[in-house]
Design a protein around this motif. Structure first.
Motif, PDB file in Angstrom:
ATOM      1  N   ILE A 159       1.027  -1.226   0.171  1.00  0.00           N
ATOM      2  CA  ILE A 159      -0.004   0.014   0.015  1.00  0.00           C
ATOM      3  C   ILE A 159       0.726   1.350  -0.011  1.00  0.00           C
ATOM      4  CG2 ILE A 159      -1.839   1.205   1.139  1.00  0.00           C
ATOM      5  CD1 ILE A 159      -2.612  -1.521   2.511  1.00  0.00           C
ATOM      6  N   GLN A 160       0.901   1.929  -1.194  1.00  0.00           N
ATOM      7  CA  GLN A 160       1.714   3.074  -1.038  1.00  0.00           C
ATOM      8  C   GLN A 160       0.743   4.365  -0.846  1.00  0.00           C
ATOM      9  OE1 GLN A 160       2.785   4.408  -5.220  1.00  0.00           O
ATOM     10  NE2 GLN A 160       4.121   5.948  -4.626  1.00  0.00           N
ATOM     11  N   MET A 161       1.338   5.223  -0.096  1.00  0.00           N
ATOM     12  CA  MET A 161       0.678   6.576   0.309  1.00  0.00           C
ATOM     13  C   MET A 161       1.697   7.815   0.348  1.00  0.00           C
ATOM     14  SD  MET A 161      -1.317   4.865   3.754  1.00  0.00           S
ATOM     15  CE  MET A 161      -1.790   6.609   4.371  1.00  0.00           C
ATOM     16  N   ASN A 162       1.220   8.660  -0.510  1.00  0.00           N
ATOM     17  CA  ASN A 162       2.240   9.924  -0.629  1.00  0.00           C
ATOM     18  C   ASN A 162       1.967  10.850   0.271  1.00  0.00           C
ATOM     19  OD1 ASN A 162       3.613   8.808  -2.957  1.00  0.00           O
ATOM     20  ND2 ASN A 162       1.919   9.617  -4.360  1.00  0.00           N
ATOM     21  N   ALA A 163       3.030  11.579   0.604  1.00  0.00           N
ATOM     22  CA  ALA A 163       2.922  12.629   1.619  1.00  0.00           C
ATOM     23  C   ALA A 163       1.877  13.670   1.570  1.00  0.00           C
ATOM     24  CB  ALA A 163       4.205  13.318   1.902  1.00  0.00           C
ATOM     25  N   LYS A 164       1.337  13.861   2.653  1.00  0.00           N
ATOM     26  CA  LYS A 164      -0.018  15.204   2.450  1.00  0.00           C
ATOM     27  C   LYS A 164       0.451  16.027   3.554  1.00  0.00           C
ATOM     28  CE  LYS A 164      -3.573  11.814   1.340  1.00  0.00           C
ATOM     29  NZ  LYS A 164      -5.113  11.651   1.714  1.00  0.00           N
ATOM     30  N   ALA A 165       0.682  17.248   3.342  1.00  0.00           N
ATOM     31  CA  ALA A 165       1.197  18.590   4.130  1.00  0.00           C
ATOM     32  C   ALA A 165       0.576  18.573   5.342  1.00  0.00           C
ATOM     33  CB  ALA A 165       1.155  19.646   3.318  1.00  0.00           C
ATOM     34  N   ASN A 166      -0.689  18.277   5.409  1.00  0.00           N
ATOM     35  CA  ASN A 166      -1.588  18.747   6.534  1.00  0.00           C
ATOM     36  C   ASN A 166      -2.302  17.197   7.042  1.00  0.00           C
ATOM     37  OD1 ASN A 166      -1.145  21.477   6.551  1.00  0.00           O
ATOM     38  ND2 ASN A 166      -2.672  21.614   4.986  1.00  0.00           N
ATOM     39  N   SER A 167      -1.674  16.078   6.760  1.00  0.00           N
ATOM     40  CA  SER A 167      -2.261  14.901   7.163  1.00  0.00           C
ATOM     41  C   SER A 167      -2.186  14.800   8.795  1.00  0.00           C
ATOM     42  CB  SER A 167      -1.272  13.622   6.852  1.00  0.00           C
ATOM     43  OG  SER A 167      -1.748  12.723   7.357  1.00  0.00           O
ATOM     44  N   HIS A 209      -2.556  11.983  10.625  1.00  0.00           N
ATOM     45  CA  HIS A 209      -2.287  10.530  10.772  1.00  0.00           C
ATOM     46  C   HIS A 209      -0.711  10.580  10.901  1.00  0.00           C
ATOM     47  CE1 HIS A 209      -6.057   9.194  10.256  1.00  0.00           C
ATOM     48  NE2 HIS A 209      -6.180   9.777   9.060  1.00  0.00           N
ATOM     49  N   VAL A 210      -0.089   9.596  11.859  1.00  0.00           N
ATOM     50  CA  VAL A 210       1.123   9.347  12.131  1.00  0.00           C
ATOM     51  C   VAL A 210       1.839   8.948  10.864  1.00  0.00           C
ATOM     52  CG1 VAL A 210       2.597   7.385  13.251  1.00  0.00           C
ATOM     53  CG2 VAL A 210       0.445   8.086  14.508  1.00  0.00           C
ATOM     54  N   ARG A 211       2.828   9.588  10.677  1.00  0.00           N
ATOM     55  CA  ARG A 211       3.827   9.811   9.333  1.00  0.00           C
ATOM     56  C   ARG A 211       3.151  10.251   8.435  1.00  0.00           C
ATOM     57  NH1 ARG A 211       7.950   9.260  13.072  1.00  0.00           N
ATOM     58  NH2 ARG A 211       8.236   7.234  14.073  1.00  0.00           N
ATOM     59  N   GLY A 212       1.646  10.476   8.446  1.00  0.00           N
ATOM     60  CA  GLY A 212       1.189  10.901   7.169  1.00  0.00           C
ATOM     61  C   GLY A 212       1.854  12.105   6.073  1.00  0.00           C
ATOM     62  N   THR A 213       2.648  12.938   7.010  1.00  0.00           N
ATOM     63  CA  THR A 213       3.438  13.857   6.263  1.00  0.00           C
ATOM     64  C   THR A 213       4.726  13.500   5.537  1.00  0.00           C
ATOM     65  OG1 THR A 213       4.490  14.547   8.162  1.00  0.00           O
ATOM     66  CG2 THR A 213       2.244  15.866   7.861  1.00  0.00           C
ATOM     67  N   SER A 214       4.845  12.163   5.534  1.00  0.00           N
ATOM     68  CA  SER A 214       5.866  11.500   4.586  1.00  0.00           C
ATOM     69  C   SER A 214       5.393  10.450   3.698  1.00  0.00           C
ATOM     70  CB  SER A 214       6.700  10.666   5.673  1.00  0.00           C
ATOM     71  OG  SER A 214       6.214   9.703   6.222  1.00  0.00           O
ATOM     72  N   HIS A 215       6.216  10.383   2.502  1.00  0.00           N
ATOM     73  CA  HIS A 215       6.079   9.212   1.639  1.00  0.00           C
ATOM     74  C   HIS A 215       6.313   7.769   2.617  1.00  0.00           C
ATOM     75  CE1 HIS A 215       6.158  12.632  -1.192  1.00  0.00           C
ATOM     76  NE2 HIS A 215       7.397  12.534  -1.078  1.00  0.00           N
ATOM     77  N   GLN A 216       5.319   7.004   2.020  1.00  0.00           N
ATOM     78  CA  GLN A 216       5.432   5.709   2.543  1.00  0.00           C
ATOM     79  C   GLN A 216       5.143   4.533   1.838  1.00  0.00           C
ATOM     80  OE1 GLN A 216       2.113   4.795   5.659  1.00  0.00           O
ATOM     81  NE2 GLN A 216       2.029   7.340   5.535  1.00  0.00           N
ATOM     82  N   CYS A 217       5.493   3.262   2.137  1.00  0.00           N
ATOM     83  CA  CYS A 217       5.397   2.172   1.311  1.00  0.00           C
ATOM     84  C   CYS A 217       5.040   0.984   2.456  1.00  0.00           C
ATOM     85  CB  CYS A 217       6.487   1.670   0.462  1.00  0.00           C
ATOM     86  SG  CYS A 217       6.076  -0.062  -0.085  1.00  0.00           S
ATOM     87  N   ASN A 218       3.730   0.569   2.499  1.00  0.00           N
ATOM     88  CA  ASN A 218       3.252  -0.273   3.556  1.00  0.00           C
ATOM     89  C   ASN A 218       3.316  -1.861   3.173  1.00  0.00           C
ATOM     90  OD1 ASN A 218       2.596   1.615   5.960  1.00  0.00           O
ATOM     91  ND2 ASN A 218       1.676   2.366   4.329  1.00  0.00           N
ATOM     92  N   LEU A 219       4.204  -2.696   3.513  1.00  0.00           N
ATOM     93  CA  LEU A 219       3.789  -4.299   3.153  1.00  0.00           C
ATOM     94  C   LEU A 219       3.213  -4.798   4.436  1.00  0.00           C
ATOM     95  CD1 LEU A 219       7.746  -4.518   2.440  1.00  0.00           C
ATOM     96  CD2 LEU A 219       5.817  -3.861   0.694  1.00  0.00           C
ATOM     97  N   VAL A 220       2.111  -5.670   3.992  1.00  0.00           N
ATOM     98  CA  VAL A 220       1.197  -6.129   4.782  1.00  0.00           C
ATOM     99  C   VAL A 220       0.832  -7.696   4.536  1.00  0.00           C
ATOM    100  CG1 VAL A 220      -1.128  -5.911   6.004  1.00  0.00           C
ATOM    101  CG2 VAL A 220      -0.128  -3.764   4.725  1.00  0.00           C
TER     102      VAL A 220
END
Length: 268
Positions: free
Chosen positions: A104-112, A114-125
């Motif tokens: 699950i890829q989630m790109n950074a959102k300036a005003n997120s 959520h935890v780490r939401g202001t960073s680019h992330q890749c989640n392996l589940v």
């Protein structure tokens, strides 16, 4: 780093050395750091969070999130300003309906919020019954997003990493359970010893007998299950000295040996 160079790195002896280090660290505090070292050499990553989610799938809600480890350059990824309820976490919807492992890829959102939401992330589940095991890889928003090539490579790498985080979680639970049981047993043992000590001194006070401090210590040690060698090691004396203390105490109490001492304790 290109996909070809990443694959070449995976085929190198150093990759297998790093993988061996990661495998050997399952269940201990270095696991997240080892995983970051391994992944970062293949796909540049600033931080990794490892977590275990327990879901109520019927209610579509999160029962618990356990952090299994975190490692990286935390100053690059400041903590969020607001923490919202975990049931509105953007990962939850994706994890509820999954069967096979996910990326699950989630790109950074300036005003997120959520935890780490202001960073680019890749989640392996991965999924095991109502549990989800999550490897979250992050980059600060000032860095490029994870490319399609990197995401494809991480999806392949997840076949190796996800079973390891599951093993890490299981090993950590077992260690925590064993620690809890040992603490309970130790507490119970101390309580029993304390009760026995009170009874011993109470019985002794009802007599006109005086035992030396060492004689009392040896009697109590033997009454609580200690052996002569154990008492000798504890008191830094020879086995024969422990036997001498016991004989002296037994003679004063009018009994014979450990069995007689036990009978004296119960008033027989």
């Amino acid at each position: 780093m290109s996909l070809t160079s990443s694959i070449r790195q995976m085929e190198s002896p150093h990759f297998y050395f790093e993988l061996g280090e990661l495998i050997s660290s399952t269940g201990n505090e270095h696991f997240a750091t080892r995983m970051l070292h391994l992944v970062d050499k293949l796909v540049p990553t600033h931080l990794v969070d490892l977590s275990e989610w327990t879901l109520d799938e019927q209610q579509a809600s999160v029962l618990d999130i356990t952090l299994l480890g975190s490692a990286g350059l935390k100053e690059d990824l400041p903590a969020p300003r607001i923490l919202h309820h975990r049931n509105d976490h953007p990962l939850l919807k994706e994890m509820l309906g999954m069967d096979d492992s996910l990326l699950i890829q989630m790109n950074a959102k300036a005003n997120s919020p959520h935890v780490r939401g202001t960073s680019h992330q890749c989640n392996l589940v991965s999924r095991r019954a109502n549990r989800r095991y999550v490897i979250s890889l992050y980059r600060p928003h000032t860095q490029p997003v994870f490319s399609l090539t990197q995401l494809s490579f991480l999806k392949c790498l997840s076949d190796t990493l996800l079973p390891l985080i599951e093993r890490h979680a299981q090993t950590s639970r077992q260690a925590l359970r064993a620690e809890s049981v040992n603490a309970a047993l130790e507490s119970q043992t101390l309580l029993e010893q304390s009760q026995l000590q009170r009874e011993f001194y109470k019985r002794l006070s009802l007599t006109d007998i005086t035992l030396s401090a060492r004689e009392q210590e040896v009697c109590l040690g033997l009454l609580t299950g200690g052996t002569v060698p154990q008492m000798a090691e504890k008191l830094s004396v020879k086995n024969s000295s422990i036997e001498t203390y016991l004989k002296r105490a037994a003679a004063k109490l009018g009994v014979s040996g450990r069995h007689g001492l036990a009978k004296w304790m119960v008033g027989a």
